[in-house]
Design a protein around this motif. Sequence first.
Motif, PDB file in Angstrom:
ATOM      1  N   VAL A 182       0.837  -1.207   0.000  1.00 26.89           N
ATOM      2  CA  VAL A 182       0.000   0.000   0.000  1.00 26.89           C
ATOM      3  C   VAL A 182       0.867   1.250   0.000  1.00 26.89           C
ATOM      4  O   VAL A 182       0.646   2.191  -0.775  1.00 26.89           O
ATOM      5  N   VAL A 183       1.879   1.277   0.857  1.00 25.52           N
ATOM      6  CA  VAL A 183       2.718   2.465   0.983  1.00 25.52           C
ATOM      7  C   VAL A 183       3.571   2.682  -0.264  1.00 25.52           C
ATOM      8  O   VAL A 183       3.782   3.822  -0.697  1.00 25.52           O
ATOM      9  N   GLN A 184       4.055   1.612  -0.876  1.00 22.38           N
ATOM     10  CA  GLN A 184       4.998   1.747  -1.978  1.00 22.38           C
ATOM     11  C   GLN A 184       4.344   1.832  -3.359  1.00 22.38           C
ATOM     12  O   GLN A 184       4.916   2.437  -4.264  1.00 22.38           O
ATOM     13  N   LYS A 185       3.140   1.258  -3.531  1.00 24.03           N
ATOM     14  CA  LYS A 185       2.617   1.062  -4.875  1.00 24.03           C
ATOM     15  C   LYS A 185       1.249   1.679  -5.138  1.00 24.03           C
ATOM     16  O   LYS A 185       0.765   1.570  -6.261  1.00 24.03           O
ATOM     17  N   PRO A 187      -1.835   4.956  -4.783  1.00 20.15           N
ATOM     18  CA  PRO A 187      -1.957   6.418  -4.657  1.00 20.15           C
ATOM     19  C   PRO A 187      -1.944   6.898  -3.206  1.00 20.15           C
ATOM     20  O   PRO A 187      -1.370   7.946  -2.913  1.00 20.15           O
ATOM     21  N   LEU A 188      -2.591   6.137  -2.307  1.00 15.52           N
ATOM     22  CA  LEU A 188      -2.554   6.519  -0.897  1.00 15.52           C
ATOM     23  C   LEU A 188      -1.126   6.504  -0.372  1.00 15.52           C
ATOM     24  O   LEU A 188      -0.705   7.425   0.350  1.00 15.52           O
ATOM     25  N   GLY A 189      -0.358   5.484  -0.743  1.00 11.57           N
ATOM     26  CA  GLY A 189       1.030   5.415  -0.309  1.00 11.57           C
ATOM     27  C   GLY A 189       1.860   6.562  -0.850  1.00 11.57           C
ATOM     28  O   GLY A 189       2.704   7.133  -0.134  1.00 11.57           O
ATOM     29  N   ARG A 190       1.630   6.937  -2.106  1.00  9.05           N
ATOM     30  CA  ARG A 190       2.365   8.073  -2.676  1.00  9.05           C
ATOM     31  C   ARG A 190       2.000   9.356  -1.942  1.00  9.05           C
ATOM     32  O   ARG A 190       2.860  10.206  -1.698  1.00  9.05           O
ATOM     33  N   ALA A 191       0.723   9.508  -1.608  1.00  6.57           N
ATOM     34  CA  ALA A 191       0.308  10.688  -0.845  1.00  6.57           C
ATOM     35  C   ALA A 191       0.948  10.695   0.538  1.00  6.57           C
ATOM     36  O   ALA A 191       1.381  11.747   1.028  1.00  6.57           O
ATOM     37  N   GLN A 192       1.034   9.533   1.172  1.00  9.45           N
ATOM     38  CA  GLN A 192       1.669   9.458   2.486  1.00  9.45           C
ATOM     39  C   GLN A 192       3.145   9.828   2.408  1.00  9.45           C
ATOM     40  O   GLN A 192       3.656  10.577   3.244  1.00  9.45           O
ATOM     41  N   ARG A 193       3.823   9.320   1.402  1.00  9.79           N
ATOM     42  CA  ARG A 193       5.247   9.637   1.259  1.00  9.79           C
ATOM     43  C   ARG A 193       5.458  11.103   0.905  1.00  9.79           C
ATOM     44  O   ARG A 193       6.446  11.715   1.335  1.00  9.79           O
ATOM     45  N   ALA A 194       4.534  11.672   0.143  1.00  6.47           N
ATOM     46  CA  ALA A 194       4.637  13.102  -0.173  1.00  6.47           C
ATOM     47  C   ALA A 194       4.453  13.950   1.084  1.00  6.47           C
ATOM     48  O   ALA A 194       5.191  14.919   1.314  1.00  6.47           O
ATOM     49  N   CYS A 195       3.465  13.583   1.907  1.00  8.16           N
ATOM     50  CA  CYS A 195       3.248  14.315   3.161  1.00  8.16           C
ATOM     51  C   CYS A 195       4.429  14.153   4.107  1.00  8.16           C
ATOM     52  O   CYS A 195       4.760  15.073   4.858  1.00  8.16           O
ATOM     53  N   GLU A 196       5.051  12.984   4.077  1.00  7.02           N
ATOM     54  CA  GLU A 196       6.230  12.765   4.914  1.00  7.02           C
ATOM     55  C   GLU A 196       7.368  13.684   4.495  1.00  7.02           C
ATOM     56  O   GLU A 196       8.074  14.253   5.342  1.00  7.02           O
ATOM     57  N   GLN A 197       7.538  13.881   3.191  1.00  9.40           N
ATOM     58  CA  GLN A 197       8.617  14.729   2.708  1.00  9.40           C
ATOM     59  C   GLN A 197       8.359  16.200   3.001  1.00  9.40           C
ATOM     60  O   GLN A 197       9.222  16.894   3.544  1.00  9.40           O
TER      61      GLN A 197
END
Length: 316
Positions: A182-185, A187-197
């Motif tokens: 979920v985190v790596q592949k 859209p929700l995971g991409r949003a989470q990683r974007a918010c983390e950055q």
Amino acid sequence: MLAFRRGESGGAMEVFLQQLINGVTLGSIYGLIAIGYTMVYGIIGMVNFAHGDVFMLSAFIALLILLLLTQMLGLGAAPAFIVAMGASMALTALWNYAIERVAYRRLRGSFRLAPLISAIGMSTFLANFVTVTQGPNNKSIPPMWDQVITLTSGGAYDVTLSYRQILIVAVTGVLLAAFWFVVQKTPLGRAQRACEQDAKMAALLGVDVNRTVALTFVIGAALAAVAGSLYLLQYGVVKSTDGFVPGVKAFTAAVLGGIGSLPGAVLGGLLIGLIETLWGQYFSSDYKDVAAFSVLAVTLIFMPSGLMGRPDVEKV
């Protein structure tokens, strides 16, 4: 389970193998709780100290639903447990969503201590709420799936593996793989990683930060509910104070593995579980928590980011 008396000769390897199995089982539960800590911290940089009490609350929800289904409606143990765990996941996720909206969202942009104080207050509220509604005493369920597989026999001791332990480890592995995907592949995971950055930049690029954070709290609570249900299945009892100590140890596991890393959270949980069980077997069980925190301190001295964490990069 294994009964080992200190001073008896023989069976040392059997004792070690049995405690290794017990440690992996306990560590799997810690790892599931630790994922919730690491996901929330990775996105908004907040330690949700109420997460351990959310775990405790989910165990009580599973207990009440399980007793209702088995003792009042006569449902079988296996389907009743599956329904109870699913209902606990849904209700606990809803509860954590409400906590995020009420106690954390408005404080997200304030000074860093404000969300921390709010989380401690929410932890105290949940613990006292369960104490008032359910009482301070242990609540138990009948033994379930207590059949065991004998791995070694004929020696000083039999090494056994219960069906419950197999289920706990298997569920942990499947959920880790699922949420890593979920985190790596997704859209929700991409949003989470974007918010983390960078949450502000992510918002400017169209990411719904509030929705992403809320879904992260929901996912973390669902994983805590799985851990609470499995904890109840393994030990058969739960009480209102069972949120603090497992919560602190799961947070320790997240830091040890590298907070922000999902595999690191589970790895840290496994290590904490193994340290506890092995130390309690070969030394004094009174100091097993000291041993776990000492290993954390030594690890962070030489690896400040944890075993699988990434070094912090200052944004300029």
